[in-house]
Design a protein around this motif. Sequence first.
Motif, PDB file in Angstrom:
ATOM      1  N   ASN A 101       0.814  -1.226   0.000  1.00  0.00           N
ATOM      2  CA  ASN A 101       0.000   0.000   0.000  1.00  0.00           C
ATOM      3  C   ASN A 101       0.844   1.272   0.000  1.00  0.00           C
ATOM      4  N   ASP A 102       1.903   1.248  -0.787  1.00  0.00           N
ATOM      5  CA  ASP A 102       2.791   2.412  -0.935  1.00  0.00           C
ATOM      6  C   ASP A 102       3.376   2.877   0.399  1.00  0.00           C
ATOM      7  N   ARG A 149       7.517   3.495   9.909  1.00  0.00           N
ATOM      8  CA  ARG A 149       6.707   3.208   8.721  1.00  0.00           C
ATOM      9  C   ARG A 149       6.543   4.505   7.962  1.00  0.00           C
ATOM     10  N   VAL A 150       6.835   4.461   6.675  1.00  0.00           N
ATOM     11  CA  VAL A 150       6.945   5.688   5.881  1.00  0.00           C
ATOM     12  C   VAL A 150       6.032   5.616   4.660  1.00  0.00           C
ATOM     13  N   HIS A 151       5.408   6.740   4.326  1.00  0.00           N
ATOM     14  CA  HIS A 151       4.579   6.821   3.134  1.00  0.00           C
ATOM     15  C   HIS A 151       5.462   7.070   1.913  1.00  0.00           C
ATOM     16  N   GLN A 177       4.861   8.069  -1.325  1.00  0.00           N
ATOM     17  CA  GLN A 177       4.685   9.235  -2.184  1.00  0.00           C
ATOM     18  C   GLN A 177       5.164  10.533  -1.551  1.00  0.00           C
ATOM     19  N   THR A 178       5.014  10.660  -0.239  1.00  0.00           N
ATOM     20  CA  THR A 178       5.347  11.925   0.430  1.00  0.00           C
ATOM     21  C   THR A 178       6.621  11.862   1.269  1.00  0.00           C
ATOM     22  N   GLY A 179       7.051  10.634   1.619  1.00  0.00           N
ATOM     23  CA  GLY A 179       8.201  10.502   2.509  1.00  0.00           C
ATOM     24  C   GLY A 179       7.850  10.762   3.961  1.00  0.00           C
ATOM     25  N   LYS A 180       6.568  10.969   4.236  1.00  0.00           N
ATOM     26  CA  LYS A 180       6.126  11.272   5.598  1.00  0.00           C
ATOM     27  C   LYS A 180       6.234  10.045   6.492  1.00  0.00           C
ATOM     28  N   VAL A 181       6.743  10.247   7.711  1.00  0.00           N
ATOM     29  CA  VAL A 181       6.842   9.175   8.703  1.00  0.00           C
ATOM     30  C   VAL A 181       5.465   8.983   9.346  1.00  0.00           C
TER      31      VAL A 181
END
Length: 335
Positions: A108-109, A125-127, A129-133
């Motif tokens: 799930n990306d 755990r990191v998103h 598309q955004t690099g957000k933690v």
Amino acid sequence: MGVALKKRSRRSTISLSSSRSSSSSSFSSSISSYSSLESNSFMKSIIFNRRMALILAAVSFLSLATLLYANSSSRLSASPSLFYSFEIVKEFPHDETAFTQGLLYGGNDTFYESTGLYGKSSVRRVHLQTGKVLDIHHMDKSYFGEGLTMSGERLLQVTWLTQTGFIYDKSTLNQLRTFTHHMKDGWGLATDGNIIFGSDGTSTLYKLDANTLKGIGETTVKYNDIEILYLNELEYINGEVWANIWMSDCIARISPKTGSVLGWILLHKLRQNLYASAHNEIDVLNGIAWDAQQKRLFVTGKLWPKLYEIKLQPLKEHYEDIVNVCQLRKAGNAY
């Protein structure tokens, strides 16, 4: 090859009877001419057949030679040492303060990432598309986070300069328990679902049972009889273990059964491009993640501001000097 034939001369048979008619003489001459013609046709047939036999033999020989060459070429193209460059499919933002030590695709990306440095180590755990933690577990300051892999619903992590590992719930990142491994140090982890593969900065690829985490084997990683030291972050991809080599811009593709290096991925341009963009604080290439469902390959590095999706490009060149190209070191001696 030519065939020389000598015509045999014939002496006309003298008739014993002087009373033979001219018609008989003519008939005899006709027979003689027909016999001569038949003999010539027969000899021509022999010559033709011999020539055809020679031509067929030559064709068969050339076909065999071509087949042998094709087989030889096939063996060469299937050589255990292949070289790859890459093309960038897409760039994603990455936390430039993350000292990446372990990386794996979580679906799930999202990614799971282990970071190092004393006082800054974490599992997160990191998103994509955004690099957000999205979630983070901060480790005790006495531990330096290293390799990370996923086994079922658990995340397994090793630590630098110790034989202590940690097990986390992958959904919450809560620490469940610790474990002790038999590797000399903790650097990288990967799994095929049944076996946990580990590295400790040497040329040894360790194998642990995925359930008990007990050692079940190990193999020495070699390329052309040279031990490949500094095996670092690991990923399991299509039956191979891929390894970052510490202080190198290369990834080694390793047979987990034999330890032989099956190929090299040369990623020098990634770090060079970051330097050219004034990202001078970056550290080495480290971090390989594989999205098995969508067949996507991701790489990044320590303190890199970007994570890359890349596609491999086979190279025609054969790098005889791979030792220097990838900054490899022989056991006990620096090249």
